[in-house]
Design a protein around this motif. Structure first.
Motif, mmCIF file in Angstrom:
data_model
loop_
_atom_site.group_PDB
_atom_site.id
_atom_site.type_symbol
_atom_site.label_atom_id
_atom_site.label_comp_id
_atom_site.label_asym_id
_atom_site.label_seq_id
_atom_site.Cartn_x
_atom_site.Cartn_y
_atom_site.Cartn_z
ATOM 1 N N TRP A 111 56.601 -26.934 -75.944
ATOM 2 C CA TRP A 111 55.749 -25.820 -75.499
ATOM 3 C C TRP A 111 54.961 -26.279 -74.286
ATOM 4 O O TRP A 111 55.127 -25.790 -73.199
ATOM 5 C CB TRP A 111 54.835 -25.340 -76.624
ATOM 6 C CG TRP A 111 53.888 -24.276 -76.153
ATOM 7 C CD1 TRP A 111 52.528 -24.310 -76.160
ATOM 8 C CD2 TRP A 111 54.250 -23.017 -75.547
ATOM 9 N NE1 TRP A 111 52.013 -23.160 -75.592
ATOM 10 C CE2 TRP A 111 53.057 -22.354 -75.210
ATOM 11 C CE3 TRP A 111 55.474 -22.411 -75.253
ATOM 12 C CZ2 TRP A 111 53.047 -21.102 -74.603
ATOM 13 C CZ3 TRP A 111 55.464 -21.162 -74.638
ATOM 14 C CH2 TRP A 111 54.266 -20.522 -74.327
ATOM 15 N N HIS A 112 54.091 -27.243 -74.470
ATOM 16 C CA HIS A 112 53.480 -27.886 -73.309
ATOM 17 C C HIS A 112 52.991 -29.267 -73.704
ATOM 18 O O HIS A 112 52.650 -29.522 -74.862
ATOM 19 C CB HIS A 112 52.322 -27.063 -72.720
ATOM 20 C CG HIS A 112 51.120 -26.926 -73.611
ATOM 21 N ND1 HIS A 112 50.317 -27.995 -73.975
ATOM 22 C CD2 HIS A 112 50.563 -25.843 -74.207
ATOM 23 C CE1 HIS A 112 49.326 -27.574 -74.737
ATOM 24 N NE2 HIS A 112 49.456 -26.275 -74.915
ATOM 25 N N TRP A 134 48.626 -19.886 -78.378
ATOM 26 C CA TRP A 134 49.928 -19.984 -77.750
ATOM 27 C C TRP A 134 50.639 -18.637 -77.652
ATOM 28 O O TRP A 134 50.229 -17.654 -78.274
ATOM 29 C CB TRP A 134 50.789 -20.998 -78.494
ATOM 30 C CG TRP A 134 50.221 -22.393 -78.442
ATOM 31 C CD1 TRP A 134 49.323 -22.878 -77.532
ATOM 32 C CD2 TRP A 134 50.495 -23.461 -79.343
ATOM 33 N NE1 TRP A 134 49.031 -24.192 -77.805
ATOM 34 C CE2 TRP A 134 49.727 -24.582 -78.908
ATOM 35 C CE3 TRP A 134 51.312 -23.598 -80.466
ATOM 36 C CZ2 TRP A 134 49.762 -25.809 -79.560
ATOM 37 C CZ3 TRP A 134 51.354 -24.832 -81.117
ATOM 38 C CH2 TRP A 134 50.588 -25.920 -80.668
ATOM 39 N N SER A 135 51.731 -18.597 -76.906
ATOM 40 C CA SER A 135 52.448 -17.352 -76.612
ATOM 41 C C SER A 135 53.491 -17.005 -77.664
ATOM 42 O O SER A 135 54.327 -16.131 -77.445
ATOM 43 C CB SER A 135 53.131 -17.465 -75.241
ATOM 44 O OG SER A 135 52.194 -17.818 -74.248
ATOM 45 N N MET A 232 57.431 -26.071 -80.009
ATOM 46 C CA MET A 232 57.758 -24.717 -80.448
ATOM 47 C C MET A 232 59.097 -24.735 -81.181
ATOM 48 O O MET A 232 60.098 -25.200 -80.623
ATOM 49 C CB MET A 232 57.839 -23.784 -79.237
ATOM 50 C CG MET A 232 58.234 -22.357 -79.556
ATOM 51 S SD MET A 232 58.179 -21.264 -78.094
ATOM 52 C CE MET A 232 59.534 -21.939 -77.102
ATOM 53 N N PRO A 233 59.140 -24.273 -82.423
ATOM 54 C CA PRO A 233 60.429 -24.184 -83.107
ATOM 55 C C PRO A 233 61.401 -23.305 -82.334
ATOM 56 O O PRO A 233 61.018 -22.242 -81.813
ATOM 57 C CB PRO A 233 60.067 -23.565 -84.460
ATOM 58 C CG PRO A 233 58.637 -23.952 -84.678
ATOM 59 C CD PRO A 233 58.022 -23.891 -83.311
ATOM 60 N N ASN A 262 65.163 -22.751 -70.901
ATOM 61 C CA ASN A 262 65.187 -24.215 -70.927
ATOM 62 C C ASN A 262 64.457 -24.849 -69.754
ATOM 63 O O ASN A 262 64.109 -26.032 -69.812
ATOM 64 C CB ASN A 262 66.630 -24.721 -70.974
ATOM 65 C CG ASN A 262 67.213 -24.669 -72.368
ATOM 66 O OD1 ASN A 262 66.605 -25.147 -73.317
ATOM 67 N ND2 ASN A 262 68.385 -24.065 -72.488
ATOM 68 N N ASP A 263 64.219 -24.093 -68.697
ATOM 69 C CA ASP A 263 63.440 -24.636 -67.588
ATOM 70 C C ASP A 263 61.956 -24.686 -67.946
ATOM 71 O O ASP A 263 61.240 -25.600 -67.530
ATOM 72 C CB ASP A 263 63.640 -23.790 -66.325
ATOM 73 C CG ASP A 263 65.041 -23.927 -65.760
ATOM 74 O OD1 ASP A 263 65.633 -25.016 -65.909
ATOM 75 O OD2 ASP A 263 65.544 -22.951 -65.173
ATOM 76 N N GLN A 264 61.493 -23.712 -68.703
ATOM 77 C CA GLN A 264 60.095 -23.655 -69.097
ATOM 78 C C GLN A 264 59.836 -24.371 -70.421
ATOM 79 O O GLN A 264 58.835 -25.068 -70.571
ATOM 80 C CB GLN A 264 59.643 -22.186 -69.225
ATOM 81 C CG GLN A 264 58.207 -21.983 -69.703
ATOM 82 C CD GLN A 264 57.171 -22.460 -68.707
ATOM 83 O OE1 GLN A 264 57.428 -22.483 -67.504
ATOM 84 N NE2 GLN A 264 56.006 -22.866 -69.201
ATOM 85 N N ASN A 265 60.748 -24.201 -71.358
ATOM 86 C CA ASN A 265 60.575 -24.768 -72.706
ATOM 87 C C ASN A 265 61.870 -25.443 -73.150
ATOM 88 O O ASN A 265 62.635 -24.883 -73.937
ATOM 89 C CB ASN A 265 60.177 -23.670 -73.699
ATOM 90 C CG ASN A 265 58.922 -22.926 -73.302
ATOM 91 O OD1 ASN A 265 58.947 -21.732 -73.016
ATOM 92 N ND2 ASN A 265 57.804 -23.635 -73.260
#
Length: 276
Positions: A111-112, A134-135, A232-233, A262-265
């Protein structure tokens, strides 16, 4: 890297909402993590996260006392996106496997990450929850917290409320100056005895994102540095909260949409893919 988890540790994590992994990093690995994080933090030059024009000392909505919150800790997020050394550490499938085993899920996405640095004489971090910020809303979300310095009672180690993740919800109590504010939401947990998570440098903790936790003040002239990553699951869906998402990503996501960019998470571990 000490990546072996016992059945007892996994059971304890699911019961208590947290577990400590002593000596997670050996001396050589700890030196690499310290150097990589220091380099990434320096190169970020105070920018809190990539893609957002927010500096680490910006208010973030804590209007009651910005000066107080700016002296809780320095927080720099998604260093993996701006530093290749940190990226290699954060996207390590071995850490993803540990997170997957503890949470009991098939796949784990980043996630981050975030460097959390308590400067000398820093204020305490009040009791709070992670996942409501979180989002996505998933009861199995979790984080790893790696001590880059000895984390002690004197310099602001973590504390956890055992089993609180079984009682809490996705409602966000926020985080204030007052240590007892979260118990206005969960008065039944106010009498629980917290666990003091002192850790030697190189040790790590995992905690569920709905486990109430906080950290004491830094009552020393030294730093208390930690590197963390929220997981993040795989299969989690967007809940409408922006959090660390860029404006571009936030605008294009629809509530209920699976967050599988996949670029962000990046997906760092999938048990089903390993089996195939």
């Amino acid at each position: 890297m000490n990546i072996s988890l016992t059945k007892e540790q996994i059971s304890r994590f699911r019961t208590d909402g947290f577990v400590i992994q002593e000596n997670f990093l050996n001396e050589e690995e700890l030196a690499e993590w310290r150097e990589a994080v220091a380099e990434a933090v320096k190169n970020r030059n105070g920018l809190k996260m990539p893609g957002r024009d927010i500096m680490k000392d910006d208010d973030d909505g804590n209007n009651e006392d910005p000066e107080y919150f700016s002296n809780v800790f320095d927080q720099l997020l998604n260093l993996w996106q701006t530093n290749d050394r940190v990226k290699k550490l954060m996207l390590d499938h071995r850490i993803g496997k540990m997170a997957s085993e503890l949470a009991g899920v098939d796949g784990i996405r980043v996630w981050h990450d975030q460097a959390l640095i308590k400067r000398p004489w820093a204020n305490p971090t009040a009791w709070h929850l992670d996942t409501p910020f979180w989002s996505f809303s998933d009861r199995n979300a979790l984080s790893i917290w790696i001590a880059l310095d000895d984390a002690t009672v004197e310099n602001g180690c973590l504390y956890f409320i055992p089993g609180s993740h079984q009682k809490t919800t996705f409602e966000n109590p926020g985080i204030t100056k007052n240590m007892n504010a979260v118990f206005q939401f969960y008065p039944e947990l106010a009498k629980m005895k917290p666990f003091c998570a002192e850790m030697k440098a190189g040790s790590a903790s995992f905690h569920n994102g709905l486990c109430i936790h906080g950290a004491g003040p830094n009552m020393t002239p030294g730093f208390r540095r930690a590197m963390t990553c929220a997981f993040m699951p795989d299969g989690a869906v967007f809940n409408g909260i922006q959090n660390i998402l860029t404006d571009e990503i936030f605008k294009r996501l629809n509530i209920g949409e699976v967050m599988n960019d996949n670029d962000q998470n990046p997906l760092i571990y999938s048990a089903s893919q390993v089996k195939t």
